[in-house]
Design an enzyme around this catalytic site. Structure first.
Site, PDB file in Angstrom:
ATOM      1  N   ASP A   8       1.547 -17.152 170.654  1.00 19.69           N
ATOM      2  CA  ASP A   8       0.474 -16.614 171.484  1.00 19.69           C
ATOM      3  C   ASP A   8      -0.271 -17.808 172.077  1.00 19.69           C
ATOM      4  O   ASP A   8       0.180 -18.955 171.985  1.00 19.69           O
ATOM      5  CB  ASP A   8      -0.425 -15.648 170.685  1.00 19.69           C
ATOM      6  CG  ASP A   8      -1.259 -16.339 169.623  1.00 19.69           C
ATOM      7  OD1 ASP A   8      -1.092 -17.558 169.424  1.00 19.69           O
ATOM      8  OD2 ASP A   8      -2.088 -15.665 168.976  1.00 19.69           O
ATOM      9  N   CYS A  65       1.086 -18.925 165.881  1.00 15.97           N
ATOM     10  CA  CYS A  65      -0.184 -18.400 166.394  1.00 15.97           C
ATOM     11  C   CYS A  65      -1.285 -19.301 165.837  1.00 15.97           C
ATOM     12  O   CYS A  65      -1.019 -20.459 165.488  1.00 15.97           O
ATOM     13  CB  CYS A  65      -0.373 -16.923 166.059  1.00 15.97           C
ATOM     14  SG  CYS A  65      -0.413 -16.506 164.304  1.00 15.97           S
ATOM     15  N   THR A  67      -3.077 -18.953 163.010  1.00  9.18           N
ATOM     16  CA  THR A  67      -2.927 -19.128 161.563  1.00  9.18           C
ATOM     17  C   THR A  67      -1.494 -18.962 161.070  1.00  9.18           C
ATOM     18  O   THR A  67      -1.193 -19.378 159.946  1.00  9.18           O
ATOM     19  CB  THR A  67      -3.762 -18.060 160.824  1.00  9.18           C
ATOM     20  OG1 THR A  67      -3.269 -16.768 161.236  1.00  9.18           O
ATOM     21  CG2 THR A  67      -5.242 -18.183 161.143  1.00  9.18           C
ATOM     22  N   GLY A  68      -0.662 -18.283 161.832  1.00 11.82           N
ATOM     23  CA  GLY A  68       0.680 -17.898 161.374  1.00 11.82           C
ATOM     24  C   GLY A  68       0.683 -16.540 160.686  1.00 11.82           C
ATOM     25  O   GLY A  68       1.732 -15.949 160.473  1.00 11.82           O
ATOM     26  N   GLY A  70      -0.846 -13.443 161.543  1.00  7.42           N
ATOM     27  CA  GLY A  70      -0.577 -12.265 162.372  1.00  7.42           C
ATOM     28  C   GLY A  70       0.880 -12.198 162.802  1.00  7.42           C
ATOM     29  O   GLY A  70       1.499 -11.123 162.796  1.00  7.42           O
ATOM     30  N   HIS A  98      14.787 -19.862 148.594  1.00  4.75           N
ATOM     31  CA  HIS A  98      14.623 -18.705 147.710  1.00  4.75           C
ATOM     32  C   HIS A  98      14.543 -17.379 148.457  1.00  4.75           C
ATOM     33  O   HIS A  98      14.965 -16.352 147.932  1.00  4.75           O
ATOM     34  CB  HIS A  98      13.347 -18.863 146.867  1.00  4.75           C
ATOM     35  CG  HIS A  98      13.483 -19.894 145.777  1.00  4.75           C
ATOM     36  ND1 HIS A  98      12.559 -20.045 144.772  1.00  4.75           N
ATOM     37  CD2 HIS A  98      14.454 -20.825 145.548  1.00  4.75           C
ATOM     38  CE1 HIS A  98      12.943 -21.027 143.961  1.00  4.75           C
ATOM     39  NE2 HIS A  98      14.082 -21.525 144.420  1.00  4.75           N
ATOM     40  N   ARG A 132      20.683 -15.913 141.800  1.00  3.37           N
ATOM     41  CA  ARG A 132      19.683 -14.914 141.391  1.00  3.37           C
ATOM     42  C   ARG A 132      18.783 -14.507 142.558  1.00  3.37           C
ATOM     43  O   ARG A 132      18.246 -13.397 142.596  1.00  3.37           O
ATOM     44  CB  ARG A 132      18.850 -15.428 140.216  1.00  3.37           C
ATOM     45  CG  ARG A 132      17.920 -16.582 140.539  1.00  3.37           C
ATOM     46  CD  ARG A 132      17.230 -17.103 139.278  1.00  3.37           C
ATOM     47  NE  ARG A 132      16.177 -18.063 139.577  1.00  3.37           N
ATOM     48  CZ  ARG A 132      16.378 -19.346 139.846  1.00  3.37           C
ATOM     49  NH1 ARG A 132      17.612 -19.831 139.882  1.00  3.37           N
ATOM     50  NH2 ARG A 132      15.355 -20.147 140.087  1.00  3.37           N
ATOM     51  N   HIS A 133      18.645 -15.415 143.536  1.00  5.45           N
ATOM     52  CA  HIS A 133      17.778 -15.110 144.676  1.00  5.45           C
ATOM     53  C   HIS A 133      18.416 -14.081 145.615  1.00  5.45           C
ATOM     54  O   HIS A 133      17.712 -13.351 146.311  1.00  5.45           O
ATOM     55  CB  HIS A 133      17.431 -16.390 145.441  1.00  5.45           C
ATOM     56  CG  HIS A 133      16.771 -17.410 144.577  1.00  5.45           C
ATOM     57  ND1 HIS A 133      15.519 -17.216 144.038  1.00  5.45           N
ATOM     58  CD2 HIS A 133      17.197 -18.610 144.116  1.00  5.45           C
ATOM     59  CE1 HIS A 133      15.196 -18.266 143.297  1.00  5.45           C
ATOM     60  NE2 HIS A 133      16.190 -19.120 143.316  1.00  5.45           N
ATOM     61  N   ARG A 136      17.391 -10.655 144.651  1.00  4.28           N
ATOM     62  CA  ARG A 136      15.985 -10.383 144.983  1.00  4.28           C
ATOM     63  C   ARG A 136      15.808 -10.133 146.477  1.00  4.28           C
ATOM     64  O   ARG A 136      15.059  -9.239 146.882  1.00  4.28           O
ATOM     65  CB  ARG A 136      15.125 -11.563 144.520  1.00  4.28           C
ATOM     66  CG  ARG A 136      15.110 -11.686 143.004  1.00  4.28           C
ATOM     67  CD  ARG A 136      14.571 -13.011 142.536  1.00  4.28           C
ATOM     68  NE  ARG A 136      14.675 -13.118 141.087  1.00  4.28           N
ATOM     69  CZ  ARG A 136      14.539 -14.254 140.411  1.00  4.28           C
ATOM     70  NH1 ARG A 136      14.283 -15.384 141.063  1.00  4.28           N
ATOM     71  NH2 ARG A 136      14.651 -14.273 139.110  1.00  4.28           N
TER      72      ARG A 136
HETATM   73  C1  RB5 Z   1      -5.995 -15.524 168.031  1.00  4.26           C
HETATM   74  O1  RB5 Z   1      -7.354 -15.807 168.146  1.00  4.26           O
HETATM   75  C2  RB5 Z   1      -5.595 -15.445 166.556  1.00  4.26           C
HETATM   76  O2  RB5 Z   1      -6.178 -14.328 165.971  1.00  4.26           O
HETATM   77  C3  RB5 Z   1      -4.096 -15.426 166.409  1.00  4.26           C
HETATM   78  O3  RB5 Z   1      -3.538 -16.534 167.020  1.00  4.26           O
HETATM   79  C4  RB5 Z   1      -3.561 -15.452 164.977  1.00  4.26           C
HETATM   80  O4  RB5 Z   1      -4.139 -16.482 164.242  1.00  4.26           O
HETATM   81  C5  RB5 Z   1      -3.556 -14.166 164.270  1.00  4.26           C
HETATM   82  O5  RB5 Z   1      -3.111 -14.058 163.132  1.00  4.26           O
END
Ligand code: RB5
Length: 146
Positions: A8, A65, A67-68, A70, A98, A132-133, A136
């Site tokens: 994004d 994104c 944080t990764g 979403g 794993h 084993r993985h 799972r």
């Molecule tokens: C965008 O502001 C932010 O929410 C998106 O990039 C992401 O971090 C969502 O998980």
């Protein structure tokens, strides 16, 4: 092995850098967007990459994104996808070894370029351990049928 990559707006600034890291390792990389820093909704790009990976068993995905988080939540809604949000070399290594993750997710606002390089190295050099993985991971995939 083909790589589908997407982000994004909050992951856009490093997407080109990440694409080059994979290309230097010999991967073919297809960029499914976004193509500018204009604000967009991350589930749209998670869906594009996850659907491409699900349709092509000889491929993997990369989603970036802020944080990764979403991206990983959204990608894991697509059948056949095991998206892992990672933070460093170790979590990227374990996601492959794993969990047999097929989509790599991380946050541009969380990791710097040096850590991204180590994440890509771990991802590209680590094979699924099986054993084993495998049982799972099969149980994870069976959850899609419930
Ligand atoms: C965008 O502001 C932010 O929410 C998106 O990039 C992401 O971090 C969502 O998980």
């Amino acid at each position: 092995m083909k790589i589908y990559i997407g982000s994004d707006h909050a992951g856009f600034a490093v997407k080109g850098f990440v694409k080059e890291l994979f290309e230097k390792r010999g991967y073919e990389v297809e960029d499914l967007g976004t193509y500018s820093a204009e604000r967009v909704d991350y589930p749209d790009y998670a869906a594009k990459v996850a659907r491409a990976v699900a349709a092509d068993p000889d491929s993997q995905g990369v989603l970036i994104c802020g944080t990764g988080i979403g991206m990983s939540i959204a990608a894991n809604k697509i059948k056949g996808i095991r998206a892992a949000e990672v933070h460093d070399y170790y979590t990227a290594q374990m996601a492959r070894a794993h969990n047999d993750a097929n989509v790599l997710c991380f946050g541009e606002r969380v990791v710097g370029q040096g850590v991204i390089e180590s994440i890509v190295e771990a991802w590209c050099t680590t094979k699924f351990e099986g054993g084993r993985h495998a049982n799972r991971v099969a149980k994870i995939m069976a959850l899609e049928e419930r």
